[in-house]
Every structure is written in structure tokens, then in C-alpha cells.
Design a protein around this motif. Structure first.
Motif, short mmCIF file in Angstrom:
data_model
loop_
_atom_site.label_atom_id
_atom_site.label_comp_id
_atom_site.label_asym_id
_atom_site.label_seq_id
_atom_site.Cartn_x
_atom_site.Cartn_y
_atom_site.Cartn_z
N ASP A 166 0.92 -1.39 -0.10
CA ASP A 166 0.05 0.10 0.08
C ASP A 166 0.85 1.15 -0.17
OD1 ASP A 166 -2.47 1.46 -0.06
OD2 ASP A 166 -3.05 0.93 1.90
N LEU A 167 0.41 2.52 -0.39
CA LEU A 167 0.92 3.63 -0.41
C LEU A 167 0.10 4.83 -0.25
CD1 LEU A 167 2.63 4.45 -3.90
CD2 LEU A 167 0.63 2.84 -3.52
N ASN A 168 0.42 5.94 0.21
CA ASN A 168 -0.44 6.98 0.45
C ASN A 168 -0.52 7.78 -0.95
OD1 ASN A 168 1.81 8.30 0.71
ND2 ASN A 168 1.32 9.44 2.59
N TYR A 169 -1.32 8.72 -0.82
CA TYR A 169 -1.69 9.75 -1.97
C TYR A 169 -0.52 10.40 -2.28
CZ TYR A 169 -6.66 8.27 -2.48
OH TYR A 169 -7.79 7.69 -2.72
N LYS A 170 0.38 10.91 -1.29
CA LYS A 170 1.52 11.69 -1.31
C LYS A 170 2.46 10.94 -2.19
CE LYS A 170 3.91 15.41 -0.40
NZ LYS A 170 3.71 16.64 -0.96
N ALA A 171 2.65 9.80 -1.85
CA ALA A 171 3.64 8.88 -2.60
C ALA A 171 3.42 8.75 -4.21
CB ALA A 171 3.68 7.58 -1.94
N SER A 172 1.96 8.47 -4.49
CA SER A 172 1.71 8.35 -5.76
C SER A 172 1.46 9.55 -6.59
CB SER A 172 0.15 7.68 -5.75
OG SER A 172 -0.81 8.63 -5.10
N ASP A 173 1.45 10.83 -5.81
CA ASP A 173 1.33 12.10 -6.37
C ASP A 173 2.94 12.35 -6.95
OD1 ASP A 173 0.42 14.61 -7.14
OD2 ASP A 173 1.63 15.37 -5.55
N ILE A 174 3.71 12.24 -5.97
CA ILE A 174 5.32 12.41 -6.49
C ILE A 174 5.67 11.46 -7.54
CG2 ILE A 174 7.53 12.18 -5.63
CD1 ILE A 174 6.92 13.22 -2.83
N LEU A 175 5.37 10.11 -7.52
CA LEU A 175 5.52 9.18 -8.41
C LEU A 175 4.68 9.54 -9.70
CD1 LEU A 175 5.68 5.81 -6.10
CD2 LEU A 175 7.64 7.03 -7.40
N ASP A 176 3.92 10.22 -9.59
CA ASP A 176 2.93 10.60 -10.80
C ASP A 176 2.42 9.57 -11.29
OD1 ASP A 176 2.04 12.41 -12.55
OD2 ASP A 176 3.60 12.50 -13.95
N ARG A 177 1.73 8.57 -10.65
CA ARG A 177 1.00 7.43 -11.20
C ARG A 177 -0.14 7.03 -10.21
NH1 ARG A 177 6.52 6.18 -11.90
NH2 ARG A 177 6.94 5.06 -13.93
N ASP A 178 -1.17 6.37 -10.58
CA ASP A 178 -2.33 6.10 -10.02
C ASP A 178 -2.04 4.97 -8.93
OD1 ASP A 178 -3.87 7.91 -11.26
OD2 ASP A 178 -4.58 6.40 -12.86
N ARG A 179 -2.62 4.80 -7.76
CA ARG A 179 -2.33 4.03 -6.62
C ARG A 179 -2.57 2.55 -7.21
NH1 ARG A 179 -5.45 5.28 -1.47
NH2 ARG A 179 -3.82 3.58 -0.82
N GLU A 180 -3.54 2.54 -8.00
CA GLU A 180 -4.11 0.99 -8.40
C GLU A 180 -2.84 0.61 -9.31
OE1 GLU A 180 -6.02 4.05 -8.58
OE2 GLU A 180 -7.47 3.24 -7.18
N GLN A 181 -2.29 1.39 -10.11
CA GLN A 181 -1.04 0.91 -11.04
C GLN A 181 0.20 0.45 -10.01
OE1 GLN A 181 -0.61 4.48 -13.53
NE2 GLN A 181 -1.90 3.46 -15.00
N LEU A 182 0.27 1.25 -9.00
CA LEU A 182 1.51 1.13 -8.07
C LEU A 182 1.45 -0.27 -7.33
CD1 LEU A 182 1.91 4.86 -7.22
CD2 LEU A 182 3.54 3.33 -8.51
N VAL A 183 0.09 -0.44 -6.51
CA VAL A 183 -0.01 -1.51 -5.55
C VAL A 183 0.19 -2.74 -6.31
CG1 VAL A 183 -1.53 -2.72 -4.05
CG2 VAL A 183 -1.65 -0.13 -4.03
#
Length: 849
Positions: A166-183
Motif C-alpha cells: 500500500d502507499l498513500n496519495y502523497k507517494a503516488s502524487d510524487i511518483l505521478d502514477r495512480d495508486r491502483e497501478q502502483l500496488v
């Protein structure tokens, strides 16, 4: 006043009544991890603190001190926000109280700014991270669900295999990707910067194996391919059974901070360059005179390299085996205060103006000394030349065949200071016979006309000339007399008079030339640039000082020029060239005297300009311009310590000398009128001494004074004893009903009591003063009342304000002001009750020991 930072880090509320210190603190600790907000009023902070992650508060603040603020946050509001006491108040009991009330840390101000603020920054971060960890342990699920999503730091949970749980919105925002793509993705392979992948995996495994947190800086790679440096806190991730099944990383984007650190290095280099660019010698040395460093001018003047100088004793560098006999650094080490003196250094063949500034560490000991040395050899040569010119002036004054007389102007009285020998011979009287006398006392009724001329000179504040006839023992003297006022701070202090016997005009032309030469010499000796122009605007005279101020090589380069052309050539050195020209033309057009106008130059200097139109009657003869460089004077006005030393020592000594001579003159059985003036003068000098003592006391109030146990009965008796003589002279009874009460006070408490009783004796016109003290549970109450006139109702609100005085016998306005400051300084209070019928009553409350 509230100011806030601009980063996305932890929100920190800084509370301190010193705005300058708030700004400095914010500059030092602001970074991507810390989002700083500053508040100068603790009462404002009470309303705001709940919006922040950490509070850093000063202790001693008006309205509400740091302990009261802490008590409000912890006990009344029940908040668990991290609270750090950051103060210059170093008492142990304050630290204990702060920690007992729930403060997380207690840090003391002082010492090296970089070190202390770095410690504060770490304390803030440690306190915040500690609180986060505690909250996480108490309510891990709730925090991970709510705070995890709203936190302004990156948060990433990674399983043992390195996949993102899991990761928070701040992490996904800096990585510039949707959370669903990252998890579910491989954290180390896809999102850690390639060159740091192995390091990140090693930290991940180490945390899982050791179960301990790790702090590390590892960059991540965004969608665009940009690497962002993240300051990570890697913690073990546990399941519900407490077993470690991965890691949890929280991080702050410090990419910008890293960039600023590089900028800071560049600025530090710039500061070093500025130090080396100073033309004076700047040196740093330990208390044992070991050199830490010099600026480049220091190495150049001493003729040594940095490698040879650093680590050596300063006196060894100039060929001495022991410290100099006159050493300001040694004096500064001895006194712990800034020391300034001028000295001749024979080894360098230079006159130096030296300032030694001791730097005190947190432990109260001197860490090192900053020594500032300026070459004043040329200035000393000028001073010697002035001494020579003064001798020449005395030679001229005593030998010129022209009448010269000097008149003192004091409080409207115009009296003779000195006659030259020619004047003595002309009137058949010695200076000793006429010194201190008025024209009427010397010349009788015809002296009234002379005094009218003197007064005209004073009123017009300019040189006047006139013809006069005076009866002397040798007959009637027809002369042309010129009176020149000597002006200081726009007040005429003295008149220089010359009289020319016009019955033998031709014979006296030579003497007149000598007199003019003397005046020219005097003008050349002045530290004022002087320029004369005639009615046609042609320059007819400039002195050397004027050329020096305006960088003109020779006087001949200006004499004969049209003043308008010369001004046009000189205008570019001023900050506002066109304004300079316009003002010159306007002054000439109006033909009105204009004094003490400040002009600022591009090179940082400040000139003071005087313009005086020269007229004979209504006829214009020309214009006089005077320019004085007041740059150093402006700087000296800021040197408060120097002024206080002059006031306490030099002026006080001069006052004592003046009083001594006045007392000697009083014993010489002078005439009644002079005796009356002498007594006034003696009284004035005594009042001046009293004011100096009060100013001294005011200065002492700025220095922290430790309290001790004071026997108030003894203090009051000592004051009464000192005031007894004056009270008897004024037929005043002082009745005291005192008991043995011990209070918290210090060496200035007696002065506070003295000022209040002195005020009643000198100004109340009373017949009786009653003094009584009463013991109470926590304090001792002292009542001082008189049966005098009291203070007018309209003045009551201001009696403790600085400079407030009233009535015919008004004093300096410092006494009661000082009393209140002293009493307040010792934790007491003073109140005043009065009406015109019952007199004045002061009530003082001091804390009992």
C-alpha cells in the motif's frame, strides 16, 4: 504577527516575542521536512497550536510566559502535541517545571547559531517522529487508514518480497502514477533510482532482520524519469500477531533542501570573500592569543602566510616574545567586555585603532576574541598637525596688533572669556580684571550699546560688523568691530570679536592681513569643507578639507570656476545627482540660511551641508557652503556602550572639575551678582551629576542583576540618613515606623527608594514624610506618603514614564521612572495615589524571602 513557511513538511509553530529571533530561527531550520509558522504573541499561539505538529516556545514573554502556555496546552486542553521549550532563560527550576508540565524537550539558546539551530531541528524532528510512532502503536489501523491517506509525507508499505502492499496519495502524487497501478508492483525494481536499488534492498532486509528503524536518503524515480531525493524513515511492518512481514517507509522529499544546501555553501564562500575584501585587519584568536585566522588584509599587513600565522601567538608574528604592554585583547579577556583603544605599534610603525570583542560560549566562558584593527597613522598625523596649528593660533592671538576678545554665551548672559594683549593695552585692563564680566560692568552705560550688538550677533547667528566709538583712558577709540558667533548644534556658544582702530587704518592694514591669515589658518584646521563664492557665483576660496571630501587634487582646480559648473561636475558622487543641483540653485535663489542638511553619497558616506548667504546689510556679497563628513558620527551614535562610558567617566569627571573650580571661585569672595551666578552654576553641575547617576542606573537596569535577600529596614534607614541634611534645610520631618522584613532585591533597590523619598523632599513642598512597612504572607508592603501639594490629576497617568516632570521645581523626569523599572526588575510593583489635598502616597510591594 504571523508568518508561515512554504514547504510541505511537518507544521511547526515557533512562539517568541523577539521577531528578529523568530526570523533567524525560521531561516536556519526551514527545510522540506519542516513547515514553519512564527507567532510573536503566545496568546495568539493558544488559538493556533492545534493546527500544528509541534510547538517550539520561548519562556520569558509578555502577557503569557512559556510555562503558562505549556500548562494551557497540556493540562487545560489535554493536548499531546510535541512541545519544546527553547529559551535563553537558563535556570534549572524553569527546565524542571517545563518537563514536569509535559514538555518533550528543554533547549537553551546561545552559543554557535548553526549548532544550536541544528540541535533544535533534530529535536523537532525527533519529537514529531516519536509522537507518530507512539500514535501508530496505539491505533495502528486507524492511523494507517486516516493519517496514511492525509499525511504530507510519502508512506509506502512493502512486503518481504519487495512488492508494494500500500502507499498513500502523497507517494503516488510524487511518483505521478495512480495508486491502483502502483500496488502490487516491485518497489525496488520499478520505482527506486537504479544506482540506489541495491542499497535500498539492503536496508529493507536489515530492518526486517533487526527489527530496528533505519534512516536513509534514497532517491525514487518518477514517471517522467526525474529522480527525487527522499529522506526515508524505514520501520519494520508487523502483522496482527506482531510478526515482521515487511517494511514501512515514510519519507520527505528533500530534493529542494539539497539544492539549497549547495546554495548555502556558495553563500558561505561569498561571506569568506567579503571578509577578505575588508580593508581593515580582522583577526580571530583564542584567549591565550593563539591565532585562529586573519582576513587577507591581516596576512598582508603582517607579511605572513596563512599557514605560518594560524596556530601562532599574535605577538610572535610581530617579533615579540611576550604580549604587548597595552593589549586590548588581554583587557577584553579580563573584563569580558568589548574594549576599544588607539595605540602605536612600534614593530609595524603604525598607529592602530583596535577593538577587541570577546565571544562568550554557553558555559559563560570566552571561546575566542574577534579583533578589528584599523590603520589610523594618517589620522594621527593630522591630529599632530592640528596641535601645531593650535600653537600657531596662540602665537597669533597673543602677538597680533589687533584687538581680539572672546565672549562666553551662557543662558543668555554674555561675559568676557579672554582679551588678547593688544585689547588689554588698548583699554588699560587685564583679562583677569574683566573675565566673567558683562560689557555694562566693564564700560558702564556705553556698554549697553555693545551688548545690543552682541545680542544681534546671537539672534542672527552670523558674523556682523559695525563701527563704534568707545571712551578709554587714552581717549575716544573709533573702531570697526566684527563679531563672529561660534555655533554648536544651532546654538551660539561663544563670540569671537575683533576691533580695528580705523583712525590709523593704513597703519593697521598689515595687522589686518595677519588677522585674516589667522582666520584662514583656523578654517584650514577645521574638519569641515568650506567653499566661498562671490555674488557672481565664482569660487573664491576652498579649504583643504573641502578638496578632500570631493576628491579634488588641488584647490587651484576649483578657485575661479563658476560654482554652477563645479556643482555639475561633482553631482555624480551623490545618490540623487539632479536633486543635489536643484537644491543648490534653490538655496541660492532664496538666500536663506540652511543648516545641517544631510546628503547621501553613492560610496556610502553621509555629508552634512550648511548654507549661509553672505550679506552686508541688504547687499549680497556671496555664499558660504560648509560640508562635513558625518559618516563616522552616524556610526558612533549606534555605539551605545561607548556613549555610556563617556557619560559615566569623562563627562562626570569634567563636571567634578567644573564644580571644584566653581567652589574655588566662590571662596575668592566674588561680588554678590557673581556669587549668585556661581551658586546657580554649582547647583546646575550637581543636578547634572544627579542626572548622570540616574542614567548610569538606567544603563545598569539593562544588565541582568541577581536577586538576594535584602533587609528593607536597613535600606530605608540608610536612605533617610542620606536625605536628612536636605530635609532639615527644607524644614521637613521624616518619620519612619519600620519592622524587620526581608525581601527579594538587589543593589539597585536602595536607589529606587532614594528616588521616591528624594522626590517628596525636593518637589512636594511638604512638611512631613511618613514611611511605614508592613509584613504580609507573601510580600512586604512599604508606604511612603507626604502632606505636600501632590501631583496634578492630569499628570498622574504619566508620572512613571521616562522624562515626565512638572511644576517649577521639575527634575529630570528619570527618578520615578527608574524606581518603577528597578522595583519591577525585582518582581515587585509600585502604585501611586494622590490628590491635591492629601499629598502624595506611594505603595511598594516586594516579595518576601
Amino acid at each position: 504577527m504571523i508568518g508561515s513557511g512554504s514547504t510541505d513538511g511537518f507544521k511547526v509553530l515557533l512562539v517568541d516575542d523577539d521577531i528578529s529571533f523568530l526570523e533567524l530561527t525560521e531561516i536556519y531550520i526551514q527545510d522540506e521536512e519542516l513547515d514553519i509558522t512564527t507567532v510573536s504573541d503566545p496568546r495568539e499561539a493558544v488559538k493556533k497550536y492545534m493546527d500544528y505538529d509541534c510547538v517550539v516556545s520561548d519562556y520569558q514573554m509578555p502577557g503569557m510566559d512559556g510555562l503558562e502556555f505549556l500548562r494551557k496546552v497540556k493540562e487545560e486542553d489535554g493536548s499531546d502535541i510535541p512541545f519544546i521549550m527553547f529559551t535563553g532563560k537558563g535556570r534549572e527550576e524553569v527546565a524542571i517545571d517545563a518537563l514536569n508540565l509535559g514538555a518533550d524537550r528543554y533547549l537553551q539558546k546561545g552559543g554557535d547559531p548553526k549548532t544550536q539551530f541544528m540541535e533544535l531541528k533534530h529535536a523537532i524532528k525527533d519529537a514529531v517522529y516519536k509522537k507518530l510512532t507512539e500514535n501508530e502503536l496505539k491505533r495502528e489501523k486507524k492511523r494507517l487508514k486516516k493519517y496514511f491517506e492525509t499525511a504530507r509525507v510519502l508512506m509506502v508499505a512493502v512486503d518481504e518480497e519487495g512488492c508494494i502492499k500500500d502507499l498513500n496519495y502523497k507517494a503516488s502524487d510524487i511518483l505521478d502514477r495512480d495508486r491502483e497501478q502502483l500496488v502490487g508492483g516491485d518497489w525496488f525494481d520499478r520505482y527506486i533510482a537504479k544506482q540506489h536499488k541495491e542499497e535500498a534492498i539492503e536496508v529493507h532486509r536489515d530492518v526486517i532482520q533487526s527489527g530496528e528503524d533505519r534512516s536513509v536518503e534514497i532517491p525514487i524515480s518518477t514517471k517522467s524519469g526525474e529522480n527525487r531525493v527522499i529522506s526515508w524513515r524505514i520501520s519494520p511492518l508487523k502483522n496482527e500477531e506482531g510478526e515482521i512481514n515487511g517494511t514501512f517507509g515514510s519519507g520527505i522529499d528533500i530534493t529542494e533542501r539539497k539544492r539549497k544546501e549547495e546554495e548555502l555553501k556558495e553563500k558561505t564562500s561569498m561571506l569568506e570573500g567579503m571578509l577578505d575584501g575588508i580593508r581593515d585587519i580582522i583577526g580571530f584568536q583564542l584567549p591565550d592569543h593563539t591565532i585562529l585566522r586573519y582576513n587577507q588584509q591581516g596576512f598582508k599587513t603582517l607579511g605572513v602566510s596563512e599557514e605560518k600565522a594560524v596556530g601562532e601567538k599574535c605577538y610572535n608574528l610581530i617579533g615579540r616574545e611576550n604580549p604587548c604592554e597595552v593589549c586590548p585583547t588581554s583587557k577584553a579577556i579580563e573584563t569580558g567586555e568589548i574594549v576599544h583603544l588607539d595605540k602605536y605599534q612600534p614593530e609595524l610603525d603604525m598607529y592602530l585603532s583596535v577593538t577587541a570583542n570577546p565571544v562568550i560560549g554557553d558555559d559563560g566562558e570566552i571561546e575566542f576574541i574577534i579583533e578589528h584593527l584599523r590603520d589610523i597613522t594618517q589620522r594621527k598625523e593630522y591630529e599632530e598637525r592640528i596641535k601645531e596649528l593650535s600653537k600657531e593660533y596662540e602665537t597669533i592671538f597673543n602677538n597680533v596688533d589687533t584687538s581680539i576678545f572672546l565672549l562666553n554665551v551662557i543662558d543668555g548672559d554674555i561675559t568676557v572669556q579672554r582679551w588678547n594683549p593688544y585689547e588689554e593695552e588698548l583699554f588699560g585692563k587685564k583679562t583677569s580684571e574683566v573675565e566673567g564680566k558683562t560689557a555694562i560692568e566693564i564700560f558702564g552705560e556705553q556698554g549697553r550699546k555693545l551688548e545690543e550688538k552682541y545680542k544681534k550677533c546671537i539672534e542672527e547667528k552670523k558674523t556682523i560688523s559695525y563701527e563704534e566709538s568707545i571712551e578709554t583712558e587714552k581717549g575716544v577709540l573709533n573702531a570697526v568691530t566684527k563679531l563672529t558667533p561660534i555655533i554648536n548644534e544651532n546654538e551660539v556658544e561663544m563670540i569671537v570679536g575683533t576691533s580695528l582702530d580705523i583712525t590709523e587704518r593704513k597703519k593697521k592694514e598689515k595687522e589686518l592681513e595677519k588677522t585674516l591669515a589667522m582666520l584662514k589658518t583656523l578654517m584650514e584646521a577645521q574638519e569641515v569643507g568650506i567653499l566661498f563664492e562671490n555674488q557672481d557665483r565664482d569660487i573664491i576660496y576652498v579649504n583643504e578639507e573641502f578638496c578632500s571630501l570631493f576628491n579634488v587634487p588641488e584647490k587651484e582646480d576649483l578657485v575661479g570656476l563658476d560654482c554652477r559648473d563645479a556643482a555639475d561636475q561633482a553631482k555624480e558622487i551623490f545618490k540623487q545627482p539632479d536633486k543635489f543641483i536643484d537644491e543648490v540653485e534653490e538655496l541660492v535663489r532664496r538666500e536663506e540660511k540652511n543648516k545641517s542638511e544631510e546628503l547621501r553619497l553613492k560610496d556610502g558616506r553621509i555629508f552634512l551641508r550648511d548654507y549661509i548667504p553672505i550679506k552686508t546689510g541688504e547687499k549680497e556679497n556671496g555664499h558660504l557652503w560648509q560640508y562635513r563628513d558625518i559618516t563616522e558620527l552616524k556610526k558612533m551614535e549606534k555605539r551605545e556602550e561607548f556613549l555610556h562610558r563617556i557619560l559615566r567617566h569623562d563627562v562626570q569627571n569634567k563636571n567634578q572639575i567644573t564644580t571644584g573650580y566653581l567652589q574655588l571661585m566662590k571662596k575668592q569672595d566674588p561680588p554678590k551678582e557673581i556669587l549668585k551666578n556661581l551658586e546657580k552654576a554649582i547647583k546646575s553641575t550637581e543636578e547634572a551629576m544627579n542626572i548622570i547617576e540616574k542614567v548610569k542606573t538606567l544603563r545598569e537596569l539593562e544588565i541582568k542583576t541577581e536577586t538576594r535577600e535584602i533587609k528593607i529596614k536597613k535600606q530605608i534607614k540608610e536612605v533617610i540618613s542620606e536625605m536628612e541634611k536636605l530635609a532639615r534645610e527644607k524644614d521637613i520631618k521624616i518619620n519612619a515606623d519600620l519592622n524587620n522584613c526581608k525581601v527579594k532585591g538587589g543593589p539597585l533597590l536602595k536607589q529606587a527608594l532614594y528616588n521616591i523619598i528624594e522626590n517628596s523632599v525636593k518637589h512636594s513642598r511638604c512638611k512631613e514624610i511618613k514611611i511605614k512597612n508592613e509584613k504580609h504572607k507573601e510580600n512586604c508592603e512599604i508606604k511612603i506618603e507626604d502632606d505636600g501639594e501632590g501631583i496634578p490629576e492630569k499628570e498622574i497617568g504619566d508620572i512613571f514614564n521616562q522624562g515626565t516632570s512638572y511644576g517649577e521645581n521639575a527634575g529630570s523626569g528619570l527618578g520615578l521612572y527608574l524606581s518603577k523599572k528597578i522595583i519591577k526588575n525585582y518582581g515587585g510593583e509600585i502604585k501611586y495615589n494622590s490628590n491635591q489635598i492629601e499629598g502624595a502616597k506611594f505603595t511598594i510591594k516586594l516579595e518576601r524571602t
